[in-house]
Every structure is written in C-alpha cells, then in structure tokens.
Design a protein around this motif. Sequence first.
Motif, PDB file in Angstrom:
ATOM      1  N   VAL A   1       4.491   2.561  -7.718  1.00 29.17           N
ATOM      2  CA  VAL A   1       5.117   2.672  -6.397  1.00 29.17           C
ATOM      3  C   VAL A   1       4.092   3.067  -5.340  1.00 29.17           C
ATOM      4  O   VAL A   1       4.008   2.459  -4.261  1.00 29.17           O
TER       5      VAL A   1
ATOM      6  N   MET B   1       1.511   0.151  -4.595  1.00 30.79           N
ATOM      7  CA  MET B   1       2.008  -0.919  -3.733  1.00 30.79           C
ATOM      8  C   MET B   1       2.210  -0.427  -2.299  1.00 30.79           C
ATOM      9  O   MET B   1       1.994  -1.182  -1.345  1.00 30.79           O
ATOM     10  N   ARG B   2       2.590   0.826  -2.134  1.00 28.70           N
ATOM     11  CA  ARG B   2       2.725   1.377  -0.785  1.00 28.70           C
ATOM     12  C   ARG B   2       1.360   1.433  -0.099  1.00 28.70           C
ATOM     13  O   ARG B   2       1.221   1.049   1.075  1.00 28.70           O
TER      14      ARG B   2
ATOM     15  N   THR C   1       0.034  -2.246   0.683  1.00 30.22           N
ATOM     16  CA  THR C   1       0.703  -2.892   1.816  1.00 30.22           C
ATOM     17  C   THR C   1       0.243  -2.294   3.143  1.00 30.22           C
ATOM     18  O   THR C   1       0.163  -3.004   4.156  1.00 30.22           O
TER      19      THR C   1
ATOM     20  N   ARG D   1       6.236  -4.945   3.915  1.00 29.88           N
ATOM     21  CA  ARG D   1       6.742  -3.830   3.116  1.00 29.88           C
ATOM     22  C   ARG D   1       7.546  -4.323   1.916  1.00 29.88           C
ATOM     23  O   ARG D   1       7.761  -3.580   0.954  1.00 29.88           O
TER      24      ARG D   1
ATOM     25  N   ARG E   1       6.453  -3.870  -1.729  1.00 29.84           N
ATOM     26  CA  ARG E   1       6.601  -2.597  -2.432  1.00 29.84           C
ATOM     27  C   ARG E   1       7.652  -2.685  -3.541  1.00 29.84           C
ATOM     28  O   ARG E   1       7.670  -1.851  -4.451  1.00 29.84           O
TER      29      ARG E   1
END
Length: 221
Positions: A81, A84-85, A88, A95, A98
């Motif tokens: 998590v 990917m945050r 991005t 977004r 994510r």
Amino acid sequence: MSQSTQSHQQANNLWSSRMAFILAAAGSAVGLGNIWKFPYITGENGGGAFVLVYLACIFLIGIPVLIAETMIGRRGGQSPVATMRTLTQTEGASRGWRVIGWNGVIASFLVLSFYAVIGGWALVYIGKAASGLFTGADAETIGGQFGGLLANPWELLLWHSVFMTIVVVIVGRGIRSGLEKAVNMLMPLLFLLLVVMVIYAMNSGSFGRAVSFCSFPISAS
C-alpha cells in the motif's frame, strides 16, 4: 531509540542474500496445490496437453507478473500500500493505481485465511503419520479419519490457532531473524520431501505410465 538500534532494525528488514529471497519467493509460490492438486487436475484435463497450457500460462502471465511485482517492491521498498502511494506521488500517476497495493494485501489475507486452515490440518497429520496411524489403512479408513477431524470444531480451532501463532511469531521477528531463518530450514526440507515422494512413486504403482501421460498430449479419442 539509538542509531545503532535503528540500523539493526533496518538491516533485519532486508534480505541477507539473493538466494534467501529466491527461497522465500519459491516458498510462497509452491503450495499444496502443486503437490496434491496438480497431478489429478492434469489427469482430468488431458495429461500432457494440460501441462503445455499450464507452462504457457506461467511464461506468458505468471513470470511477467512476478517480475513486475519484484520491480515495484524494489523501487518502493515499503509495504504494498505504501509503495503504490509513494510511486503514484513521485511519478505523478493516477491515484487509481493505489488499488494494486490494496489488492495485494487483500489477496494475501484471503490466501492466509485458506492456508491457515490447511496448515492446521497439516500439523494434525504430522502427528498421525509419525504415529503410524495410516500404516496398512485403506482409503475409506483414512477418509473416515479426516471426516472425524472435520466434525470436531474445537480440535480444528486448536490447530488453526497453533499454526497462526507460529506464523505470527516468525513474521513478527522480521525478515532476517524470522522469515529468512524459516525458509532456509523449510525449503530444503520441502525439496527433500519431494525427492522422497518421487522415489516412493517410482517404486509403487505405474510411474512410467504416469510420466508418459503427463509428458505427451493425449487425444480425445
């Protein structure tokens, strides 16, 4: 927290070698399905023809996804998590990407919820096999024993809890002190068990016919 303690924790959350990572990745990919489910699924779906399709799916889907996951993990260096945050944000991407991180977490949770039950069964059967309970028993007798296990929810809960406790302890110790030590012991043991199973199969039943059936496509006729 001292700087030395932080350095130790950071080192403990990194693999000590490439081989350790490969063993862990192999351990997560090779499951019970490869041992007990794949053979009879192969037998029910054309033998060698099914194996060819299976291998094609591995090379065309499985390996590219594995490479992509590894690259994303190395780039982010965090949880799925958080990785990917971060990606991005740094890459200015949508977004919506994510969701991939959350998909990984949810998929892992679902797999664990399934394997935790199977793991409890395995712990029970380690004791049963070691005691010689299955020696000379036919399929009907063994099936009845399994049915008795499923009919006892408290025993299932007990062994499920034991298995989950083992998992929590190993994961809680981090990568080097927990996961890496576990895979360094368990993966060679798995390989040894597979060798023993192959030798056993070679000396019982129709091993040659099985190899031929799984190696060459079988026509519908």
